[in-house]
Design a protein around this motif. Structure first.
Motif, short mmCIF file in Angstrom:
data_model
loop_
_atom_site.label_atom_id
_atom_site.label_comp_id
_atom_site.label_asym_id
_atom_site.label_seq_id
_atom_site.Cartn_x
_atom_site.Cartn_y
_atom_site.Cartn_z
N ALA A 322 -13.12 -0.07 10.45
CA ALA A 322 -12.77 -1.33 11.12
C ALA A 322 -11.29 -1.42 11.49
O ALA A 322 -10.93 -1.96 12.54
CB ALA A 322 -13.16 -2.50 10.24
N HIS A 323 -10.43 -0.87 10.62
CA HIS A 323 -8.99 -0.99 10.83
C HIS A 323 -8.31 0.35 10.53
O HIS A 323 -7.52 0.46 9.58
CB HIS A 323 -8.41 -2.08 9.93
N PRO A 324 -8.58 1.36 11.31
CA PRO A 324 -8.07 2.71 10.99
C PRO A 324 -6.55 2.79 10.93
O PRO A 324 -6.01 3.50 10.08
CB PRO A 324 -8.64 3.56 12.14
N GLU A 325 -5.88 2.05 11.82
CA GLU A 325 -4.42 2.15 11.85
C GLU A 325 -3.79 1.60 10.58
O GLU A 325 -2.77 2.11 10.09
CB GLU A 325 -3.86 1.44 13.08
N VAL A 326 -4.39 0.55 10.00
CA VAL A 326 -3.86 -0.05 8.78
C VAL A 326 -4.15 0.84 7.58
O VAL A 326 -3.25 1.16 6.78
CB VAL A 326 -4.45 -1.46 8.55
N VAL A 327 -5.40 1.27 7.43
CA VAL A 327 -5.80 2.01 6.24
C VAL A 327 -5.20 3.42 6.24
O VAL A 327 -4.82 3.93 5.19
CB VAL A 327 -7.34 2.08 6.15
N SER A 328 -5.09 4.05 7.40
CA SER A 328 -4.53 5.40 7.42
C SER A 328 -3.08 5.41 6.97
O SER A 328 -2.64 6.31 6.26
CB SER A 328 -4.64 6.00 8.83
N GLU A 329 -2.35 4.39 7.37
CA GLU A 329 -0.95 4.30 6.92
C GLU A 329 -0.89 4.13 5.40
O GLU A 329 -0.08 4.76 4.72
CB GLU A 329 -0.27 3.11 7.60
N VAL A 330 -1.75 3.29 4.86
CA VAL A 330 -1.81 3.06 3.42
C VAL A 330 -2.20 4.35 2.70
O VAL A 330 -1.62 4.73 1.67
CB VAL A 330 -2.81 1.93 3.09
N ALA A 331 -3.22 5.05 3.22
CA ALA A 331 -3.70 6.29 2.58
C ALA A 331 -2.63 7.37 2.59
O ALA A 331 -2.52 8.15 1.64
CB ALA A 331 -4.96 6.77 3.30
N THR A 332 -1.87 7.43 3.65
CA THR A 332 -0.79 8.42 3.73
C THR A 332 0.24 8.17 2.64
O THR A 332 0.76 9.12 2.02
CB THR A 332 -0.12 8.35 5.12
N ARG A 333 0.54 6.89 2.38
CA ARG A 333 1.54 6.56 1.36
C ARG A 333 1.00 6.71 -0.05
O ARG A 333 1.76 6.88 -0.99
CB ARG A 333 2.02 5.12 1.56
N SER A 334 -0.32 6.62 -0.20
CA SER A 334 -0.92 6.59 -1.55
C SER A 334 -2.10 7.55 -1.64
O SER A 334 -3.24 7.12 -1.91
CB SER A 334 -1.35 5.17 -1.89
#
Length: 873
Positions: A322-334
């Motif tokens: 649903a929100h790939p741009e938000v979650v991908s950024e979070v996943a990259t950091r964590s």
């Protein structure tokens, strides 16, 4: 500024603790340095001369006439500077006492013993099982109001808070000499700034200023404090708190009248109410976002050691889609930290809710809670401390504050509704006031659509005289929005003695209103009514009002049982003793049996908000004390004991109430009394303090009767004269009407209501100074009124001491006694300065310039006396 001999002037004065003495001397010395630097050594010398003179007068070493001559000999500018100096001193002395109180609370907590009047003590006394039962219905509901009783400017409050921070740093254990020196330098800098800060407001507050001021208490205290209270109860129920699902459910709900109370305040409009809820929402969503992001950043548990549940894994996958741009950024950091990823995503959604980004925003707090509990349930299997620690605090915060922070309540006068309906029924053009009534209801509907029904549904009708006054609001709602009318719980407010007596009949009539019937069906037969303490006390006198309010609570409790209604009583208490104030926990325990039933709702006003919620340790202690009292008052044992005492002393109480009311009315309803009151007090000038957005009186001009005057300036003005009449007048005559001193003493020992009533009167008497009061009373040119007041004071003081068995006022209240007696001489100094200004303004022909300068002196002294007595209205 502090007199080292002051503590030794009387054996009756409680010794000042070393830590408190140290802080008062330090702050006083720094203030003295600032005075010498900014005003010259001669200013400091004049301050010292006045200080020593008032102490000598208290000791009987000089006549007070010497002080009158001293202050009369100063230029007005010098008198103003001296008044500012004493006012600054009181702010610093109050700060030192607050620090001592916080230190004492922490020391008691460090001892590991169960503190009295705490949640742990309630669990210990009632037992785990009984408290667990009471928790199901427990609700503590403080309501913040904008009633104008905070005399300090916000700039002054924040300056004091900065000094407070430096004092904490200075006294912190383990500080090195250089660190302490820097803290002392910063304190001196801030005290210098406090001295340079104008004590008086130059512009009148508007309602949104009041809203933003209240938000400071939320930002700095309430948001962090509430989960600490829940944790305290949870730990008391089971020491394994933090490693298991919580046993304590959230029981605190905040309400607010700030931005919603338009009774007598034309500045509170529908536009203001709309903006208020938006400001509240902005603050709570910011706080929730910050808390969620902070927890997420620390939740670094690896998937290897804290695997996520299948449900959380699925939720993350859905979020990616649903929100790939938000979650991908979070996943990259964590990477490999699924719980951290999820909570960072939740924080992003809270931020979107604040921004009104509808693609990502939460629609309701329930959606947010579901996501937080998903995290908690996933962590519980492998990392229970992370599941039930800080994350549980965040869940409690969402449950308590939602997305609206505090339920915004609307209040309006019944006569406004009656006038609006008359216009609507006539069918002609509508006045601006009627249009505003309809606009207010439309705004309530808008708030409910955007933030939910719990954000704004209570509508308080002041001066409710009949069920028709309640039905009027529902009819207005139909005019405003037709079938789309908002959900409303219309709350009758009973204020006068007659209205209190008639209240059960009004409720019976309300049961016939269709909208009330529907709300009873929807809420499990819950109903709320409000009891007004301020106006009833102003009408009947303090003793009669206390006893009539108790009788009303008994009658309403019986009515609720008869009609199968769960009745919650909303207590409209002021901060001052003359308006129903006093220790809140003791007030709860003095309520009529069955009237609390696990639910307590009360107003928190003006200076009380900052006194109780200005520091997290004090706020937590306050709420624990009240919650403790609510639990105890709801237990059958306490209720039975109170009921037995009330029944035994009912006849005696009626004698006290009748005689005290007669004495009170004989004074306050006498021809010429309102005019005399205006002459002997700074009543006329109080409006110039610009304490709030609400007018000080109903209508224009000088009050022709007490009905024209609001309760706050009534109490405030009497406090300034050092008479404190609303807190005790008539009680002496009431007690004298009872033949048996033994019966009065038994009532004081056995009946909580009578005990609290006399103790509160004793506090008010202790803040009264007969010799200074006599000087104020003489300004009115009515010796008969002055003599009447002084004779009742002597009678009340004598009988209160005889009934309580005390040899002096506040003999059993060491901390309060010390605070009052150590302040009295310094308050005397400001009273003499105020008397100089008041006498000239009342009796002399003055130029406009001199009148303005004397008015400034008067208002500064009013501000200082309020700080010294630590209460206004």
């Amino acid at each position: 500024m502090i007199d080292q001999g002051l503590e030794r002037r009387s054996a009756a004065v409680t010794e000042m603790p070393d830590e408190l003495r140290h802080d008062v001397r330090l702050l006083g010395k720094l203030l003295g340095q600032v005075l010498a630097e900014q005003g010259g050594e001669d200013l400091l010398a004049d301050v010292e001369r006045l200080r020593k003179a008032v102490i000598a007068a208290r000791r009987g070493e000089i006549s007070a006439d010497v002080i009158t001559e001293m202050v009369a000999g100063w230029e007005i500018e010098r008198a103003v500077a001296v008044a500012r100096a004493f006012t600054c001193y009181f702010h610093l002395a109050n700060l030192a006492e607050e620090h001592y109180r916080i230190r004492t609370l922490r020391e008691r907590d460090a001892e590991g013993r169960v503190q009295r009047e705490s949640l742990a003590q309630a669990v210990h006394e009632l037992g785990h099982e009984r408290v667990s039962e009471l928790l199901e219905g427990l609700e503590l509901h403080p309501v913040l109001t904008a009633h104008p009783t905070e005399a300090r400017r916000r700039a002054v409050v924040t300056a004091i808070q900065r000094i407070s921070g430096q004092l904490s740093e200075y006294n912190a254990p383990g500080r090195g000499a250089s660190e302490r020196a820097e803290s002392k330098r910063r304190m001196l800098e801030e005290i210098d700034l406090l001295w340079r800060t104008a004590q008086l407001r130059s512009t009148k507050l508007d309602p949104l200023d009041e809203v933003r001021t209240a938000m400071a208490a939320f930002d700095e205290t309430l948001f962090r404090m509430v989960p600490q209270v829940y944790r305290s109860l949870d730990t008391a129920l089971d020491e394994r708190s933090g490693t298991r699902p919580p046993l304590a459910r959230p029981f605190i709900r905040y309400g607010s009248w700030i931005g919603g109370d338009r009774d007598g305040n034309p500045n509170v409009t529908s536009k203001v109410t709309r903006e208020t809820i938006q400001i509240q929402s902005e603050h709570v969503l910011t706080a929730l976002e910050t808390a969620c992001a902070r927890i997420a950043r620390t939740l670094t548990a690896s998937a290897q050691f804290a695997p996520c549940s299948p449900e959380l894994k699925a939720a993350l996958a859905t979020a990616v889609d649903a929100h790939p741009e938000v979650v991908s950024e979070v996943a990259t950091r964590s990477p490999r930290e699924p719980h951290r990823q999820w909570l960072l995503f939740v924080a992003a959604r809270i931020a979107a809710t604040r921004r009104r980004d509808l693609d990502l925003a939460y629609r309701t707090p329930a959606e947010l809670l579901a996501d937080l509990r998903l995290t908690q349930e996933s962590l519980a299997a492998s990392a229970p401390r992370q599941a039930y620690g800080e994350l549980q605090h965040l869940i409690w915060q969402v449950e308590t504050f939602g997305f609206h922070l505090a339920e915004l309540e609307v209040r309006q006068h019944s006569q406004v509704h009656a006038a609006a309906l008359a216009e609507l029924r006539a069918g002609g053009a509508l006045s601006e006031r009627t249009e505003e009534v309809l606009a207010t209801i439309r705004v309530i509907g808008w708030i409910q659509e955007r933030y939910g029904v719990t954000a704004c549904s209570r509508y308080v009708v002041s001066f409710t005289r009949s069920a028709e006054d309640i039905a009027a609001v529902y009819e207005l709602a139909r005019h405003a929005l037709g079938d789309r009318a908002p959900v409303l719980d219309v709350v009758p407010l009973f204020e006068s003695g007659q209205d209190l007596a008639n209240s059960p009949d009004v409720l019976t009539g309300m049961l016939d209103i269709p909208e009330v019937q529907r709300r009873l069906a929807d809420t499990g037969r819950r109903m709320e009514i409000m009891l007004g303490y301020s106006d009833s006390a102003k009408e009947l006198g303090p003793a009669a009002a206390t006893l009539r309010l108790y009788e009303a609570q008994e009658a309403l409790t019986a009515w609720a049982a008869e009609h199968d209604v769960q009745l919650r009583m909303f207590h409209g208490r002021g901060g001052a003793l003359g308006r129903g104030g006093g220790p809140a926990n003791r007030a709860v325990l003095a309520q009529a049996p069955g009237s609390v039933a696990g639910r307590f709702k009360v107003t928190e006003q003006g200076e009380v908000i900052f006194a109780r919620y200005g520091h997290i340790a004090i706020a937590r202690r306050h709420l624990e004390q009240v919650a403790n009292a609510v639990l105890l008052a709801s237990s059958p044992t306490v209720g039975a004991r109170t009921a037995t005492a009330a029944e035994r002393f009912r006849g005696m109480a009626e004698q006290v109430a009748t005689a005290s009311e007669q004495a009170y009315r004989a004074l306050t309803e006498a021809p010429g009394f309102p005019e005399w009151f205006g002459l002997v007090s700074p009543l006329e000038e109080l409006g110039s303090l610009r304490l709030g957005s609400r007018p000080a009186r109903r209508g224009l001009g000088a009050p022709r009767s007490l009905d024209d005057l609001r309760a706050i300036p009534w109490v405030f003005a009497w406090a300034q004269t050092r008479v404190n009449l609303p807190g005790w007048y008539g009680l002496g005559t009431g007690l004298a009407a009872v033949d048996s001193l033994d019966e009065l003493r038994a009532a004081y020992a056995e009946w909580p209501l009578f005990n609290v009533m006399l103790d509160n009167a004793e506090m008010s008497l202790a803040k009264t100074d007969r010799s200074i009061a006599k000087r104020y009373l003489a300004l009115g040119g009515r010796e008969d009124f002055a003599q009447q007041v002084l004779e009742e004071y002597d009678r009340t003081r004598d009988l209160v001491l005889r009934v309580t068995g005390h040899t002096r006022l506040l003999e059993n209240r060491k901390v309060l006694s010390r605070a009052v007696q150590l302040r009295d001489p310094y308050v005397d100094a400001l009273s003499h300065l105020q008397l100089r200004a008041l006498r000239a303004l009342r009796t002399e022909t003055l130029s406009d310039q001199d009148r303005d300068r004397l008015s400034t002196l008067l208002l500064l002294s009013v501000n200082g006396v309020a700080a010294g007595l630590q209460n206004t209205g």
